[in-house]
Scaffold this motif. Structure first.
Motif, short mmCIF file in Angstrom:
data_model
loop_
_atom_site.label_atom_id
_atom_site.label_comp_id
_atom_site.label_asym_id
_atom_site.label_seq_id
_atom_site.Cartn_x
_atom_site.Cartn_y
_atom_site.Cartn_z
N GLN A 125 4.07 6.30 6.16
CA GLN A 125 5.37 6.44 5.51
C GLN A 125 6.18 5.19 5.75
O GLN A 125 6.38 4.76 6.88
N PRO A 126 6.68 4.56 4.68
CA PRO A 126 7.47 3.33 4.88
C PRO A 126 8.80 3.65 5.55
O PRO A 126 9.47 4.62 5.20
N VAL A 127 9.16 2.83 6.54
CA VAL A 127 10.44 2.98 7.24
C VAL A 127 11.07 1.61 7.38
O VAL A 127 10.41 0.57 7.29
N THR A 128 12.36 1.60 7.61
CA THR A 128 13.07 0.36 7.89
C THR A 128 13.95 0.58 9.11
O THR A 128 14.46 1.70 9.32
N VAL A 129 14.11 -0.43 9.93
CA VAL A 129 14.91 -0.34 11.16
C VAL A 129 16.32 -0.82 10.87
O VAL A 129 16.51 -1.91 10.31
N THR A 130 17.31 -0.01 11.24
CA THR A 130 18.72 -0.37 11.06
C THR A 130 19.40 -0.40 12.42
O THR A 130 18.77 -0.13 13.45
N ALA A 131 20.70 -0.70 12.41
CA ALA A 131 21.46 -0.76 13.65
C ALA A 131 21.51 0.60 14.35
O ALA A 131 21.59 0.69 15.56
N PRO A 136 13.59 6.42 7.09
CA PRO A 136 12.50 6.40 6.12
C PRO A 136 12.98 5.82 4.79
O PRO A 136 14.15 5.98 4.41
N VAL A 137 12.09 5.14 4.11
CA VAL A 137 12.41 4.60 2.79
C VAL A 137 12.18 5.71 1.76
O VAL A 137 11.05 6.20 1.60
N ASN A 138 13.22 6.12 1.06
CA ASN A 138 13.13 7.22 0.12
C ASN A 138 13.22 6.77 -1.34
O ASN A 138 13.32 7.61 -2.24
N ASP A 139 13.20 5.46 -1.55
CA ASP A 139 13.24 4.95 -2.92
C ASP A 139 11.98 5.41 -3.65
O ASP A 139 10.86 5.03 -3.30
N SER A 140 12.13 6.26 -4.66
CA SER A 140 10.98 6.84 -5.35
C SER A 140 10.11 5.78 -6.01
O SER A 140 8.89 5.94 -6.11
N LYS A 141 10.72 4.68 -6.45
CA LYS A 141 9.96 3.62 -7.08
C LYS A 141 8.96 3.02 -6.10
O LYS A 141 7.78 2.79 -6.44
N ILE A 142 9.39 2.78 -4.88
CA ILE A 142 8.52 2.20 -3.86
C ILE A 142 7.50 3.22 -3.38
O ILE A 142 6.29 2.94 -3.31
#
Length: 437
Positions: A125-131, A136-142
């Motif tokens: 599952q794609p994720v991104t780290v924030t402050a 999780p990345v929920n952009d349906s296109k991606i």
């Protein structure tokens, strides 16, 4: 009789050639992906595939032990595996390792997929780290694009496309037994020899594998690709950029030691390692931090400019670490490890650099020590007369001295000037000495 001998001789040559060809064909090339998939990984795979094609190898085995990595490189590797005529076997190895995220997508795109005991695949599952943490990345296109890619590769090789999608949509993780049960791998093998025994006789890409007892040849990338692979590691490339910045700061502040040259080389290598895909905001913050540190160096003391510069450099280093999706496709835990690996030494190096600059500034702005001697007082250690040299004691230091008058041992003298390493002194009379007290 001669004709029979000729026939036997030709038959012997034929059998000899056939035997040599068979033994030459019984080779398997092994390539290891034992770390992050970097921008150089696809170049290394391309070289390994060309090596296998030219050497007439039975198969290329890719051992996987990776947290994931760069998406573009992973997609290129999938295309290379599909395009080559060499059978490619993916093998999560050795025991206790993992092939997460991009590593899982790579495994299910192989012609044959296998795992060693106690290994794990998944966490795609794609994720991104924030402050505030990881999201999780929920952009349906991606997400839909990744799911479609995983499912098509699974279908192509007769694997469970539903499970392939769940790796991404549900962050599914599987051990070897479950992966075999769910139909996303074909074999569980204890080691490479066991794997080759199990796949022997399997038909892959229109050819029957003859891998039982085959010689294992371990691929070593050429020096250029090995070096590129090292500097392409996200931690190494980020640190190279930061070290380059610090070296340039030190070089501009204290020229003459070649630090600027080292800084330029380090930054160039760091940019090559990142594939020139660097966050513009991070570069801006780091440049602002550099400017503030230099301003702090030019002004006396340790003040707000130096602290602000350090904060900017640390913030820039956080943005510089390649943790954003979709470029870097790794679990959140590994992305946080990258940040800690880059930010921790950044803080240490930054504090040390500011301390060095502070000490340099103190030295540059302080009054020369010998200037403080003039007008101060000392005590004669021995007697000496006009034109003679003697010794005086000043703050526990012994100095060579001379005077225009007679000085007795124990007399208190005033330092008039300094002539090289010799102090010019005059005697202080009793009344003057009393008034000084």
């Amino acid at each position: 009789m001669r004709s029979r001998l000729g026939i036997f001789f030709l038959l012997f040559l034929f059998l000899l050639c056939s035997t040599s060809q068979a033994s030459a064909a019984e080779k398997v090339l092994v390539m290891d992906i034992g770390a992050t998939i970097t921008p150089s990984s696809d170049d290394i795979l391309a070289d390994a595939i060309a090596f296998a094609e030219d050497g007439d190898y039975q198969a290329l085995v890719i051992t996987l032990n990776t947290p994931g990595g760069v998406v573009d490189a992973t997609l290129n590797m999938m295309e290379q595996i599909s395009a080559t005529d060499v059978p490619v076997i993916g093998y999560v190895y050795p025991e206790g390792t993992k092939a997460w995220s991009a590593g899982t997508l790579l495994l299910i795109s192989m012609d044959v997929a296998a795992m060693s005991p106690y290994t794990v695949i998944g966490s795609a599952q794609p994720v991104t780290v924030t402050a505030s943490g990881s999201e999780p990345v929920n952009d349906s296109k991606i997400v839909n694009a990744l799911v479609a890619t995983a499912q098509e590769n699974a279908r192509k090789h007769g694997r469970n496309d539903t499970t392939a999608a769940q790796f991404i949509t549900e962050n599914l993780n599987l051990n070897p037994e479950k992966a075999l049960e769910y139909g996303v791998i074909e074999y569980i093998a204890s080691d490479l020899n066991d794997l080759l025994e199990q796949v022997d006789g399997l038909e892959v890409k229109g050819q029957e594998l003859k891998t039982s007892g085959a010689d294992l040849v371990f691929y070593e990338p050429p020096l250029r690709l090995s070096f590129l692979n090292i500097i392409s590691d996200p931690i190494i490339s980020s640190l190279l950029l930061l070290l380059g910045v610090y070296a340039i700061i030190l070089g501009l502040s204290n020229p003459g030691f070649g630090a600027e040259l080292f800084g330029i080389v380090a930054i160039a290598l760091g940019l090559i390692g990142t594939g020139f895909d660097v966050n513009i905001a991070s570069i801006f913050l780091i440049l602002v931090g550099v400017a503030l540190v230099i301003v702090e160096f030019q002004s006396p003391g340790f003040g707000v400019f130096g602290i602000s510069g350090l904060v900017c450099i640390v913030a820039g280093s956080i943005l510089l670490a390649p943790t954003d999706f979709p470029r870097n496709y790794t679990p959140a835990e590994f992305q946080q490890t990258i940040i800690l690996s880059v930010v921790s030494p950044t803080i240490v190096i930054g504090i040390f650099l500011l301390f060095v600059l502070y000490k340099i500034a103190v030295v540059r702005h302080s009054t020369p020590k010998f200037g403080e001697l003039v007008g101060d007082f000392a005590v004669a250690d021995d007697p000496f007369g006009p034109g003679e040299f003697g010794y005086v004691r000043h703050k526990s230091e012994i100095w060579k001295a001379r005077s225009e008058e007679t000085i007795e041992k124990g007399d208190r003298v005033e330092i008039l000037e300094k002539d090289g390493i010799v102090l010019i002194v005059k005697k202080i009379d009793a009344s003057s000495s009393l008034s000084e007290k």
